[in-house]
Scaffold this active site. Structure first.
Site, PDB file in Angstrom:
ATOM      1  N   TYR A 215      45.697  36.568  18.965  1.00 58.59           N
ATOM      2  CA  TYR A 215      46.466  35.454  19.519  1.00 58.59           C
ATOM      3  C   TYR A 215      45.519  34.496  20.258  1.00 58.59           C
ATOM      4  O   TYR A 215      44.412  34.868  20.660  1.00 58.59           O
ATOM      5  CB  TYR A 215      47.542  35.999  20.459  1.00 58.59           C
ATOM      6  N   THR A 217      45.022  33.320  23.118  1.00 59.54           N
ATOM      7  CA  THR A 217      44.412  33.587  24.427  1.00 59.54           C
ATOM      8  C   THR A 217      43.767  34.966  24.501  1.00 59.54           C
ATOM      9  O   THR A 217      43.366  35.396  25.585  1.00 59.54           O
ATOM     10  CB  THR A 217      45.473  33.470  25.535  1.00 59.54           C
ATOM     11  N   LYS A 218      43.650  35.654  23.384  1.00 60.23           N
ATOM     12  CA  LYS A 218      43.044  36.981  23.396  1.00 60.23           C
ATOM     13  C   LYS A 218      41.524  36.871  23.430  1.00 60.23           C
ATOM     14  O   LYS A 218      40.937  35.797  23.308  1.00 60.23           O
ATOM     15  CB  LYS A 218      43.498  37.772  22.162  1.00 60.23           C
ATOM     16  N   ASN A 219      40.869  38.032  23.548  1.00 62.56           N
ATOM     17  CA  ASN A 219      39.408  38.046  23.655  1.00 62.56           C
ATOM     18  C   ASN A 219      38.731  37.482  22.412  1.00 62.56           C
ATOM     19  O   ASN A 219      37.656  36.887  22.494  1.00 62.56           O
ATOM     20  CB  ASN A 219      38.912  39.483  23.889  1.00 62.56           C
ATOM     21  N   LEU A 220      39.342  37.693  21.241  1.00 58.47           N
ATOM     22  CA  LEU A 220      38.857  37.089  20.008  1.00 58.47           C
ATOM     23  C   LEU A 220      39.950  36.129  19.527  1.00 58.47           C
ATOM     24  O   LEU A 220      40.794  36.494  18.719  1.00 58.47           O
ATOM     25  CB  LEU A 220      38.567  38.146  18.946  1.00 58.47           C
TER      26      LEU A 220
END
Length: 948
Positions: A215, A217-220
């Site tokens: 998603y 805003t996730k880390n990837l």
């Protein structure tokens, strides 16, 4: 509730520069102007990712294709998994992984009570039942104790999802042990956890499957998308098929040169594939991932250091050792802070600081309230934590000055403003441990300097089987009280049944509800997930007791009626006479409730035959089978005295001659006659010679009963249309070295071979028992006799170990196997680790108040192993639909043996013991053709405390 407040109220949103443009410090001051806002989240799409997306768009192929396959390969290599399957979202990844476990419809699945709503919907959409697991307010994640409590509340969880909350490592293996689940039935929710390790193991390699999120805003960050990683090729293949409508081949392959339009759909599926655009962005982003993670870790460390002196702001504590991925930086806003979490969200928004809340617990949301199966007592840890949760800004482009500004605003609004930092030591120490809500808010500023009382630790959930107490009189109340106070007894009272109308009107007796009268046993067991029923009414009419017991057993609960309870009441020491219930201490694990009410469908309305019905296992099996409502229960045994006793137990009289059959299973004509005339539809075969030392001396008799007797029954069952045939075997059949083990292994093979030629609708299967506590001739009966007489307890060897199970577990395994069997399997109960006999003897002696037991070691007897195993070295074992039952699958190269049995039988009929051993060795590689050396005289004269 204010969630994800990114901007101050009544202000125009700050215009953001392109993600790859140079950035000015986000917290820089410009004269008297307001500082630049600090949004909660910013998505970073690298220049390489933008170019990769453009390249795919220009290619004209944008759906799942070669970019997706390359992303899967690169991601699997990064995580260290053998397989990665790209899907449309993490929610889809969870649903597809759960579907791939092939669980029965409606099976209970444990889920964290603090999780994203989509994680619960994934369980529901997979046709399963979500059971929330409470969390520890200090970590935001479940504990083994709360997992165990939730597992008991649903009776028998079939799987579990484990969330690495905020990117922190979760103790996945501890959760699995607490739930009594193999790791093959655990799916990790790794939406936050790319880059997390548990210990030294990267998330993505711990369990059957891990599900990642991409998603925005996730880390990837990709925008959308998810990934399933697994080392299981079959699971990966199931997910690949299911992500595209269950089709047999990926769609893009069908449109390539040489592709085919032909495909099959053999199971349910979703439209949940990743596009090549997403995959290309993901591949490019993955090259920056390590750098971004290092930046997140540095920012998290800066937060932790700066907030250490802010009273009432407590970062979450680690739940397990390992590397934190820092997807979120989550703090608890405690009472000591002096401002509620919701008010703080608004205050920070006025400063231009965005925050968020992760998550609203699903059981707080209207849609889920009636769909979740919450454990009794609710979810107090989650309910206490939710009002305190606050996620602070954390992303790689966040500047150090912005972190300092967030921490400064938090300090400013703490009780007493910035000066409050001086009291941070006492306030923080009071607020970071234990359960929330135990630290009282100060009445005024002066009280902030007073020492605050330490928080109370969270209550430890009561272990044990959910227990219904029949009788709410003096005996029942005393019994329930002692069971509740003494978890080691393994029974947890959940309510009473009683015929007294006054107790019904009152609704409760002591701390427990009154759930109905004695006629409501079955309804109460099913409605309240009861696993055991204890009758505590002195002098209850035997016929009434039988009706209560039948109703409880028919609903899948075990029944206990212990007169010692009532006798003990007269001395006001109920607990002292209940030592026999302390099964956990004896077998090294809690007793499991194996059988469920679904097993009734195998029995109800059918003709059921039990061989060896008069034995301890056969008798218990008959009791439970009768409670499931067969049209006829036929008891077969060669011991007429045992049959007479059993009839008295079951019916109160012994005049039902048409329900008993006196027969020896070695008598083939008689067995054929019985099956022709009675035509049993379900057969439970418990008859056997099973005394290991005696069979070493008389191997021919073992062959006649255990092998040829089984073949007689199998042939008759196949010829008369029996629907289900279940053989009761032993763990000694795994790599056998004894005549007992060898003959039972051959019996298993007879049953397995029968399946190959069985008529349609006939299923042959087997179960392996460990040592059954409470069966006739078992260890405890011998130990109890020796302790009672004052004799030394005889044990063969100081290090000998065995697997143990209770009679109730053994019978439950048989009934569940009858329900689950598809044909040819050997089912085994997962009994955890074997138990040292010496430890069990000492624990049992302690429980009956013999602190210094005298143990005499006699030496291993011929045919005895130091340690038993559950599976042969050449067998595979696989999980089943029941989380605590495994299936042994024989090796493909196992040679045909049918023609050679006739030679074995002929040798046995000649009563040639040495010849039988040689024949067994020829049939079973590894079995010794000659008996081992003569045992010590002590071993020959000592009782044989080892039975199944």
């Amino acid at each position: 509730m204010t969630i994800h407040r990114l901007r101050p109220r009544q202000e125009r949103p700050t215009r953001q520069a392109p993600a790859d443009a140079p950035r000015a410090p986000r917290t820089a001051e410009r004269g008297d102007a307001a500082p630049v806002a600090v949004p909660f989240a910013v998505t970073r799409i690298s220049p390489e990712a933008r170019r990769a997306a453009g390249r795919v768009l220009a290619s004209g192929w944008v759906t799942g294709g070669p970019e997706t396959e390359r992303f899967e390969t690169e991601f699997a290599a990064y995580v260290g998994a053998r397989h990665a399957v790209a899907v449309s979202s993490c929610t889809a990844a969870l649903e597809l992984s759960l579907r791939a476990l092939r669980l029965p419809a409606g099976a209970p699945v444990l889920v964290p009570a603090l999780t994203f709503c989509g994680a619960v919907q994934a369980v529901l959409h997979a046709g399963l039942r979500a059971v929330p697991v409470d969390v520890d307010p200090r970590t935001g994640m479940p504990t083994p104790a709360t997992v165990s409590r939730a597992a008991r509340s649903c009776g028998c969880p079939r799987a579990m999802t484990a969330l690495h909350y905020a990117g922190a490592p979760a103790p996945v293996e501890e959760y699995a042990r607490a739930a009594r689940l193999p790791l093959t039935h655990v799916v990790e929710d790794a939406a936050h956890a790319l880059g997390t390790t548990v210990g030294d193991t990267p998330v993505g390699r711990l369990s059957r499957a891990a599900c990642f999120s991409f998603y925005a805003t996730k880390n990837l960050p990709i925008g959308e998308g998810g990934m399933v990683t697994t080392d299981d090729a079959s699971l990966a293949d199931r997910v690949r098929r299911a992500r595209l409508h269950g089709m047999s081949a990926d769609a893009w392959h069908r449109h390539q040169p040489g592709g085919s339009w032909r495909y099959t759909v053999e199971e349910a599926g979703l439209k949940a594939n990743m596009t090549d655009v997403q995959a290309a962005v993901g591949r490019a982003q993955l090259r920056h991932f390590d750098h971004w993670q290092a930046r997140r870790a540095a920012l998290a460390a800066r937060y932790t250091a700066a907030l250490a002196d802010v009273p009432g702001i407590a970062p979450l504590e680690p739940a397990a050792a390992g590397r934190h991925a820092h997807h979120l930086y989550v703090v608890r806003v405690l009472d000591a802070y002096g401002t509620s979490r919701d008010d703080l969200v608004d205050l920070l928004a006025r400063h231009g600081i965005g925050t968020s809340v992760h998550f609203v617990p699903p059981h707080h949301l209207p849609y889920f309230r009636d769909l979740l199966t919450a454990p009794p007592g609710g979810l107090p840890g989650t309910d206490a934590l939710f009002p305190q949760l606050l996620s602070l800004p954390l992303y790689p482009d966040l500047g150090e000055a912005a972190v300092d500004r967030v921490c400064g605003a938090l300090a400013e609004h703490a009780r007493g403003g910035g000066a409050a930092a001086g009291s941070a030591g006492t306030a923080r120490s009071a607020g970071t441990g234990g359960s929330p809500g135990t630290v009282p808010a100060a009445a005024d500023d002066r009280s902030a300097d007073r020492p605050l009382p330490p928080p109370a630790p969270p209550p430890t959930p009561h272990p044990g089987l959910r227990t219904l107490v029949v009788g709410a009189g003096e005996a029942g109340r005393a019994l329930a009280r002692d069971l509740a106070r003494t978890p080691a007894y393994g029974l947890r009272p959940v309510g009473f049944l009683d015929d007294d109308p006054d107790k019904h009107r009152a609704g409760r007796v002591g701390e427990l509800p009154v759930l109905g009268d004695l006629g409501a046993v079955r309804a109460a067991v099913l409605a309240h997930r009861v696993e055991a029923v204890v009758v505590a009414i002195p002098g209850l009419d035997p016929d009434r007791f039988r009706r209560v017991a039948r109703a409880a057993e028919a609903a899948g609960a075990s029944v206990r009626y212990l007169p010692s309870f009532i006798a003990a009441l007269r001395r006001d020491v109920v607990g002292g006479d209940m030592c026999e219930l302390d099964v956990r201490a004896l077998i090294g694990r809690p007793e499991m409730h194996v059988v469920g009410p679904e097993a009734r469908a195998v029995i109800a309305g059918r003709r059921v035959l039990v061989t060896g019905a008069g034995g301890s296992i056969g008798s218990e099996l008959c009791h439970q089978v009768r409670a499931f409502g067969p049209s006829r229960l036929i008891l077969l045994d060669h011991d007429e005295s045992n049959l007479h006793r059993l009839q008295l137990e079951l019916y109160g009289d012994a005049l039902r001659g048409d329900d008993i059959v006196i027969s020896d299973i070695r008598d083939r004509p008689r067995i054929d006659q019985v099956f022709r005339e009675l035509r049993p539809e379900v057969v439970f075969h418990a008859a056997a010679h099973k005394h290991l030392p005696l069979l070493e001396l008389h191997p021919c008799e073992g062959v006649k009963s255990n092998v040829r007797g089984t073949e007689n029954l199998v042939r008759a069952a196949a010829a008369t249309g029996t629907r289900r045939f279940v053989l009761i075997s032993t763990d000694k059949a795994a790599d056998p070295v004894s005549v007992l083990g060898a003959t039972k292994r051959l019996a298993e093979r007879v049953v397995g071979a029968a399946q190959d030629t069985a008529p349609a609708g006939t299923v042959f299967t087997a179960v392996r028992f460990g040592n059954v506590l409470g069966s006739r001739g078992s260890l405890l009966s011998v130990v109890a006799q020796q302790l009672g007489s004052g004799d030394p307890v005889t044990v063969t060897h100081p290090d000998v170990t065995r697997y143990f199970m209770t009679v109730e577990e053994a019978v439950g395994l048989v009934l569940e196997a009858a329900r689950m069997a598809r044909g040819g399997e050997v089912f085994v109960l997962d009994m955890n680790r074997p138990v040292r006999i010496v430890d069990l003897v000492r624990e049992y002696a302690r429980s009956v108040h013999v602190p210094d037991v005298d143990i005499r070691f006699t030496g291993l007897r011929p045919g005895e192993k130091l340690n038993e195993t559950l599976f042969s070295a050449d067998e595979r074992h696989t999980p089943t639909a029941h989380p605590r039952i495994l299936a042994a699958i024989p090796a493909d190269h196992e040679p045909a043996f049918g023609p050679r049995l006739s030679g074995l039988y002929a040798t046995a009929e000649d009563n040639d013991g040495d010849g039988v051993r040689r024949a067994l060795a020829a049939l079973l590689p590894g079995f010794p053709a000659a008996p081992s050396g003569l045992p010590a005289r002590a071993a020959l004269t000592a009782p044989y405390p080892d039975d199944f």
